[in-house]
Design an enzyme around this catalytic site. Structure first.
Site, short mmCIF file in Angstrom:
data_model
loop_
_atom_site.label_atom_id
_atom_site.label_comp_id
_atom_site.label_asym_id
_atom_site.label_seq_id
_atom_site.Cartn_x
_atom_site.Cartn_y
_atom_site.Cartn_z
N LYS A 104 -3.09 -0.64 -5.05
CA LYS A 104 -3.19 -1.82 -4.16
C LYS A 104 -2.18 -1.72 -3.03
CE LYS A 104 -5.78 -5.39 -6.02
NZ LYS A 104 -5.94 -5.28 -7.47
N ARG A 105 -0.97 -1.31 -3.39
CA ARG A 105 0.09 -1.22 -2.40
C ARG A 105 -0.29 -0.27 -1.27
NH1 ARG A 105 4.01 2.20 -1.95
NH2 ARG A 105 3.48 3.22 -3.90
#
Ligand code: GLU
Length: 503
Positions: free
Chosen positions: A257-258
């Site tokens: 996600k990052r």
């Protein structure tokens, strides 16, 4: 002899169980480009067979993301088409017909094994180091026996009877691929006649929708032989397959996600331009074979070659995306760019829309027009990488007074406080002598030319830059003075002088 060439048709078939992320957007883009370069059609089908996990907000996100990216579908949800409906949950009757056909022909059967039994079998196979395929325990049940069990209320699913054979297919990207169906076993195709499962529904839909090319992520390679055996049983034509290597994070693992596995709509909100994202996405796995990197969608339709897609995974690098974004921002005409930046200025509460197409600068109680906002945005055009950066970049234009945490920054490195004060006072005198209607960059430059010569550019222009913006990094001081106007420019210089004198 007359031959009729089949129209090329591709599709993206996302499951609305999550947001539209980079990987699916890239697959959609490639399907779109491939269809368009062959004058074909691109279809958007929503694969919501997983009723529990599918949500309409995810479908909305997929639609919004693809529309924003400019990947337009010829047929599919929202736009309709000859093969509607395009949501699998609405196609039950179609699947039912084929499930019945397979059951009647004995190509499929009801399986009454419980989940616990299946799991126990799976574990024992795995512990023996064997592939965990279904045992075939219910494969011998006759239709009559199965019917009786069902009438007694026993729960079952429907399995496709896999033939024992070698399946070979030619993948456009991977080349020849081979699978032994014995390693697959009999495939679960539906929970019941009304509830088909992915591998079966996809086969029916690709056939019914005349899909000629299935271009999808490499994670589906192992599903392909399952789909091929079902196509063969149903007498469907096999589409051409192309499995795309995956998009990986910088650690060469699944994208986190990052690092980018977020909704495409988040990229939009963050101020990425669709043309930048699109350009970035296509280079995740494809290159033209020379050092060109900048491609518009029309150029991609001319140049992209599916068979040249790289076999290994592509690493996601946000810095590269930022580079593309800055590139496309710089190339926007100023009217367009100001329009794109406007929502960010409004959201940051720097301005508020008022009647007459005007905007109120909130902290200065002053009204400005769009032309002034265009001038402000123009000055930062070269400096921002994302549209969302505009509000900070230009915020000092939208204040009454400049805020400076530390007046030391007014002092150019080679000069003393006294020299800077002297320089600023002289700058003030010179600029004060330029009249209101003549207060523009060219005249200001002329007005300060002698001082710059006498004191050096740094001593004159550095403190002026800081006085006007409150920052060490900003557009050129004379450009800023031009946009700020006479009154604000002079008052900001005066403020800087008093700040420095108080030290
Ligand atoms: N629904 C599948 C997915 O979202 C599509 C697979 C396919 O393209 O066949 O991964």
């Amino acid at each position: 002899m007359k031959t009729t060439l089949q129209k090329i048709r591709t599709r993206i078939a996302p499951s609305p169980t999550g947001y539209l992320h980079i990987g699916t957007a890239r697959t959609a883009l490639i399907n779109y480009i491939f269809a368009k370069q062959h004058k074909g059609d691109f279809v958007l089908r929503i694969e919501d067979t997983d009723i529990l996990r599918s949500e309409s907000r995810f479908e909305d996100d997929i639609v919004e993301g693809l529309e924003w990216l400019g990947v337009h579908w010829d047929e599919g949800v929202k736009v309709g088409g000859d093969n509607a409906p395009y949501r699998q949950s609405e196609r039950t009757e179609t699947y039912k017909k084929y499930i019945k056909e397979l059951l009647e022909q004995g190509r499929a059967y009801h399986c009454f094994c419980s989940e616990e039994e299946l799991e126990a079998h799976r574990q024992s196979m795995l512990s023996e180091g064997k592939p965990a395929v279904y045992s075939g325990r219910c494969a011998g049940l006759g239709q009559k026996e199965a019917k009786e069990k069902m009438e007694k209320g026993e729960k079952s699913i429907i399995r496709f009877r896999s033939p024992s054979k070698k399946i070979k297919f030619e993948d456009v990207i991977k080349g020849g691929v081979e699978f032994e169906t014995d390693l697959i076993g009999d495939i679960a195709i539906a929970k019941d006649e009304n509830t088909p499962l992915y591998n079966f529904a996809v086969v029916v839909d690709d056939h019914e929708m005349n899909i000629t090319h299935v271009i999808r992520g490499e994670d589906h390679v192992s599903n392909t032989p399952k789909q091929i055996v079902m196509q063969e049983a149903l007498g469907f034509k096999r589409p051409i397959y192309a499995h795309l290597s995956l998009v990986l994070g910088s650690d060469k693992r699944k994208l986190s996600k990052r690092e980018g596995a977020v909704s495409l709509v988040e990229y939009k909100k963050d101020g990425y331009l669709p043309e930048a994202l699109l350009n970035f996405l296509i280079l995740l796995g494809w290159s033209p074979g020379d050092d060109r990197e900048v491609f518009s969608i029309d150029e991609l339709i001319k140049e992209f070659k599916l068979e040249k897609f790289q076999k290994s995974g592509a690493i996601f690098n946000i810095k590269k995306l930022d580079w593309f974004n800055a590139y496309y921002i710089k190339r926007k005409n100023i009217k367009e760019l100001a329009e794109l930046c406007l929502p960010y200025l409004l959201e940051a509460d720097l301005i508020q829309e008022v009647e007459g197409g005007k905007f109120l600068i909130k902290s200065a109680s002053e009204k400005v027009g769009m032309e002034w906002i265009e001038k402000v945005v123009f000055l930062e055009k070269e400096r921002i990488k994302k549209l969302s950066e505009i509000s900070y970049a230009v915020s000092f234009f939208f204040t009454d007074k400049v805020s400076m945490a530390n007046s030391d920054i007014l002092i150019w490195k080679k000069s003393s406080k006294e020299e800077v004060l002297e320089a600023l006072n002289k700058v003030l005198m010179k600029l004060d002598s330029v009249r209101e209607g003549e207060f523009n960059e060219v005249n200001l430059k002329d007005a300060l030319a002698g001082l710059a010569e006498e004191y050096g550019n740094g001593t004159i222009f550095w403190p002026l830059r800081v006085a006007l913006s409150g920052r060490e990094a900003s557009p050129g001081p004379l450009e800023m003075a031009d946009v700020l106007g006479r009154e604000k420019t002079l008052s900001r210089i005066k403020d800087a002088i008093s700040l420095l004198s108080e030290k």
